[in-house]
Design a protein around this motif. Structure first.
Motif, mmCIF file in Angstrom:
data_model
loop_
_atom_site.group_PDB
_atom_site.id
_atom_site.type_symbol
_atom_site.label_atom_id
_atom_site.label_comp_id
_atom_site.label_asym_id
_atom_site.label_seq_id
_atom_site.Cartn_x
_atom_site.Cartn_y
_atom_site.Cartn_z
ATOM 1 N N GLY A 314 0.812 -1.212 0.000
ATOM 2 C CA GLY A 314 0.000 0.000 0.000
ATOM 3 C C GLY A 314 0.842 1.257 0.000
ATOM 4 O O GLY A 314 0.523 2.237 -0.701
ATOM 5 N N LEU A 315 1.907 1.258 0.778
ATOM 6 C CA LEU A 315 2.772 2.437 0.821
ATOM 7 C C LEU A 315 3.423 2.663 -0.538
ATOM 8 O O LEU A 315 3.544 3.811 -0.999
ATOM 9 N N LYS A 316 3.809 1.588 -1.187
ATOM 10 C CA LYS A 316 4.408 1.706 -2.519
ATOM 11 C C LYS A 316 3.409 2.291 -3.517
ATOM 12 O O LYS A 316 3.722 3.234 -4.264
ATOM 13 N N LEU A 331 2.579 11.485 6.342
ATOM 14 C CA LEU A 331 3.156 10.630 7.386
ATOM 15 C C LEU A 331 3.892 11.454 8.438
ATOM 16 O O LEU A 331 3.878 11.119 9.630
ATOM 17 N N ALA A 332 4.528 12.549 8.010
ATOM 18 C CA ALA A 332 5.249 13.389 8.970
ATOM 19 C C ALA A 332 4.293 14.091 9.928
ATOM 20 O O ALA A 332 4.635 14.364 11.082
ATOM 21 N N GLN A 333 3.087 14.399 9.460
ATOM 22 C CA GLN A 333 2.104 15.098 10.285
ATOM 23 C C GLN A 333 1.350 14.148 11.217
ATOM 24 O O GLN A 333 0.640 14.598 12.123
ATOM 25 N N ALA A 334 1.498 12.847 10.992
ATOM 26 C CA ALA A 334 0.791 11.876 11.834
ATOM 27 C C ALA A 334 1.377 11.892 13.243
ATOM 28 O O ALA A 334 2.582 11.990 13.437
ATOM 29 N N ASP A 335 0.492 11.817 14.224
ATOM 30 C CA ASP A 335 0.923 11.757 15.618
ATOM 31 C C ASP A 335 0.211 10.593 16.294
ATOM 32 O O ASP A 335 -0.367 9.725 15.626
ATOM 33 N N PHE A 341 -4.891 6.054 11.824
ATOM 34 C CA PHE A 341 -5.679 6.289 10.616
ATOM 35 C C PHE A 341 -4.791 6.240 9.370
ATOM 36 O O PHE A 341 -5.173 5.652 8.349
ATOM 37 N N GLN A 342 -3.588 6.836 9.447
ATOM 38 C CA GLN A 342 -2.672 6.778 8.310
ATOM 39 C C GLN A 342 -2.296 5.335 7.989
ATOM 40 O O GLN A 342 -2.198 4.942 6.824
ATOM 41 N N GLU A 343 -2.102 4.532 9.026
ATOM 42 C CA GLU A 343 -1.778 3.124 8.807
ATOM 43 C C GLU A 343 -2.960 2.395 8.179
ATOM 44 O O GLU A 343 -2.785 1.556 7.288
ATOM 45 N N LEU A 344 -4.179 2.722 8.628
ATOM 46 C CA LEU A 344 -5.371 2.063 8.097
ATOM 47 C C LEU A 344 -5.534 2.328 6.604
ATOM 48 O O LEU A 344 -5.742 1.397 5.815
ATOM 49 N N ILE A 345 -5.445 3.615 6.187
ATOM 50 C CA ILE A 345 -5.677 3.898 4.766
ATOM 51 C C ILE A 345 -4.532 3.363 3.904
ATOM 52 O O ILE A 345 -4.751 2.945 2.764
ATOM 53 N N THR A 346 -3.319 3.348 4.463
ATOM 54 C CA THR A 346 -2.199 2.802 3.688
ATOM 55 C C THR A 346 -2.382 1.304 3.482
ATOM 56 O O THR A 346 -2.212 0.783 2.378
ATOM 57 N N GLY A 351 -3.248 -0.691 -0.034
ATOM 58 C CA GLY A 351 -2.682 -2.029 -0.150
ATOM 59 C C GLY A 351 -3.676 -3.078 -0.584
ATOM 60 O O GLY A 351 -3.329 -4.015 -1.304
ATOM 61 N N GLU A 352 -4.933 -2.930 -0.153
ATOM 62 C CA GLU A 352 -5.936 -3.952 -0.483
ATOM 63 C C GLU A 352 -6.793 -3.567 -1.690
ATOM 64 O O GLU A 352 -7.152 -4.432 -2.481
ATOM 65 N N ILE A 353 -7.138 -2.275 -1.827
ATOM 66 C CA ILE A 353 -8.049 -1.871 -2.906
ATOM 67 C C ILE A 353 -7.297 -1.353 -4.131
ATOM 68 O O ILE A 353 -7.427 -1.899 -5.226
ATOM 69 N N TRP A 354 -6.501 -0.307 -3.970
ATOM 70 C CA TRP A 354 -5.795 0.248 -5.120
ATOM 71 C C TRP A 354 -4.822 -0.757 -5.737
ATOM 72 O O TRP A 354 -4.494 -0.647 -6.928
ATOM 73 N N ASP A 355 -4.376 -1.727 -4.989
ATOM 74 C CA ASP A 355 -3.423 -2.705 -5.512
ATOM 75 C C ASP A 355 -4.094 -3.924 -6.133
ATOM 76 O O ASP A 355 -3.417 -4.833 -6.610
ATOM 77 N N ARG A 356 -5.423 -3.963 -6.131
ATOM 78 C CA ARG A 356 -6.122 -5.089 -6.748
ATOM 79 C C ARG A 356 -5.957 -5.048 -8.266
ATOM 80 O O ARG A 356 -5.907 -3.972 -8.874
ATOM 81 N N PRO A 357 -5.882 -6.223 -8.921
ATOM 82 C CA PRO A 357 -5.645 -6.257 -10.369
ATOM 83 C C PRO A 357 -6.896 -6.047 -11.216
ATOM 84 O O PRO A 357 -6.802 -5.935 -12.437
#
Length: 433
Positions: A314-316, A331-335, A341-346, A351-357
């Motif tokens: 997902g990060l890639k 990511l720098a603004q995440a606290d 939340f940043q981890e969830l969307i990544t 990782g799960e949706i945008w990376d689907r074929p």
């Protein structure tokens, strides 16, 4: 010339048919003619093989979107010609192909010269932005500014014919292949792998190169165990064209003295390497010694075991679509409050949706733009208009998406969306002089 989709490389040979093969790889936007001034001397000792990148110099326009793809096509072409082992010299993108060959197919490479090269070329954002500009405006803006990147000011002023030749080389390149080559450079990063290169290597750079200069060259020398550095005074990025005699001399000296024998299958080892006396630096001009660079092994990152964590994928994807700068800011603004939340969307959105074929990224951008218009999420819409351009949508196609959204999501929502998209498109597609 090869004209199939699996091996679309245009090539030519010069020199004795029974001599060892020496390959010369071109830079992005150039043709094999960038090596014309080196060939007469090199062809005295080697069977010189030059090739054009896809869509360059009239070569078949089958885009190659990664350095690995380019190296595979080159090897396929060489296999068809019966060439198994060779020396390799490559400039910029051609140098990246040489690094890829030395890493993935070391048994094929007898000696290596990397010219104006780097283990990572700038940032991914820079090359993907260049692709957006070409997709929108064609290659003319890139062509007009190429001499500024390739040559020193004095050389460009003194050699107007060569400067115009450089502009025309870029202008006549296939835009789709140029964009794909930009994507190949955007995704190329072998910084953690340099220590695995076991081929005698010359790293050559122009002293005034502002694209991949001496700093990048020293990174290569520091990471590659058997590498030496040559800095050519008074030269910029396209150093074989600007200082042909110095480059020719350096290549002859390197490939004459550092040619690794073939792998011996009976012993499982390489024969002893024939190399020149140890010199940390080669000098292109004795009165102007090149700076020294330390040679040190680079750490090799351990390979992940088992199924990759969706977060990594997902990060890639998130970086490729939204750009490094945007993701780094988020990511720098995440606290402690927003980090989960940043981890969830990544992990899940990217990782799960945008990376689907099931859908390509162009289609996913169309869907995303429509959904953001419907929801009135204008700030997110700005991010994703930029992403849509990077994913290959043209401004005209984005306009059609917003017109479609106007019918189904409402005219007021589309009106606001057009204002946001118009501003983003203007910023992203205006060439910088």
């Amino acid at each position: 010339m090869s004209d199939t989709t699996t091996s679309p490389l245009q090539y030519r040979f010069d020199g004795p048919e029974d001599a060892p093969v020496l390959i010369l790889g071109p830079s992005l936007g150039t043709t094999w003619h960038m090596w014309d001034r080196q060939v007469p001397e090199l062809a005295k000792q080697w069977r010189v093989f030059r090739f054009d990148l896809p869509g360059h110099g009239g070569a078949p326009a089958y885009p190659a979107g990664s350095v690995a793809d380019l190296s595979t096509r080159l090897l396929t072409t060489l296999d068809g010609l019966g060439v198994q082992r060779f020396g390799y010299a490559g400039c910029a993108l051609g140098g990246a192909v040489g690094i890829e060959l030395a890493l993935r197919h070391p048994e094929r490479v007898a000696s290596l010269a990397l010219i104006a090269a780097s283990p990572r070329f700038g940032t991914a954002d820079e090359f993907r932005q260049r692709g957006v500009i070409v997709r929108t405006n064609g290659l003319d803006p890139i062509a007009r500014t190429s001499p500024d990147r390739w040559f020193t000011g004095g050389f460009a002023a003194a050699q107007p014919a060569i400067t115009e030749w450089a502009v025309q080389m870029v202008r006549t390149t296939d835009p789709g292949c140029y964009i794909a080559a930009c994507e190949a450079l955007a995704s190329f990063d072998v910084r953690s792998e340099l220590a695995r290169i076991g081929v005698p290597t010359l790293v050559l750079v122009g002293s005034d190169d502002q694209v991949t200069g001496p700093a990048e060259a020293r990174t290569l020398v520091a990471g590659i165990p058997d590498a030496r550095l040559a800095v050519v005074p008074g030269a910029s990025h396209l150093v074989p064209v600007e200082q042909p005699a110095a480059v020719t001399d350096l290549l002859v000296r390197h490939f004459s003295t550092a040619w690794q024998p073939a792998f011996d299958s009976t012993t499982g080892q390489m024969a002893a390497i024939v190399a020149s006396p140890v010199k940390p630096v080669l000098s292109a001009a004795p009165p102007q010694p090149a700076p020294r660079a330390e040679i040190a092994p680079a750490a090799v990152e351990p390979q992940a075991m088992g199924r990759p964590d969706p977060y990594d994928a997902g990060l890639k994807v998130r970086r490729e679509v939204l750009g490094d700068a945007h993701v780094d800011r988020a990511l720098a603004q995440a606290d402690e409050f927003s980090g989960d939340f940043q981890e969830l969307i990544t992990r899940y959105a990217w990782g799960e949706i945008w990376d689907r074929p099931g859908l390509d990224r162009r289609s996913r951008s169309c869907v995303t733009l429509t959904a953001l218009v419907a929801g009135g999420h204008l700030e997110e819409l700005a991010f994703h208009v930029r992403a849509a351009l990077r994913n290959g949508l043209t401004p005209a196609e984005i306009k059609e998406v917003l017109l479609q959204a106007a019918v189904y999501c409402g005219v007021p929502a589309a009106n606001s969306a057009f204002k946001v998209a118009q501003q983003v498109i203007r910023e992203e597609t205006t060439p910088t002089e």
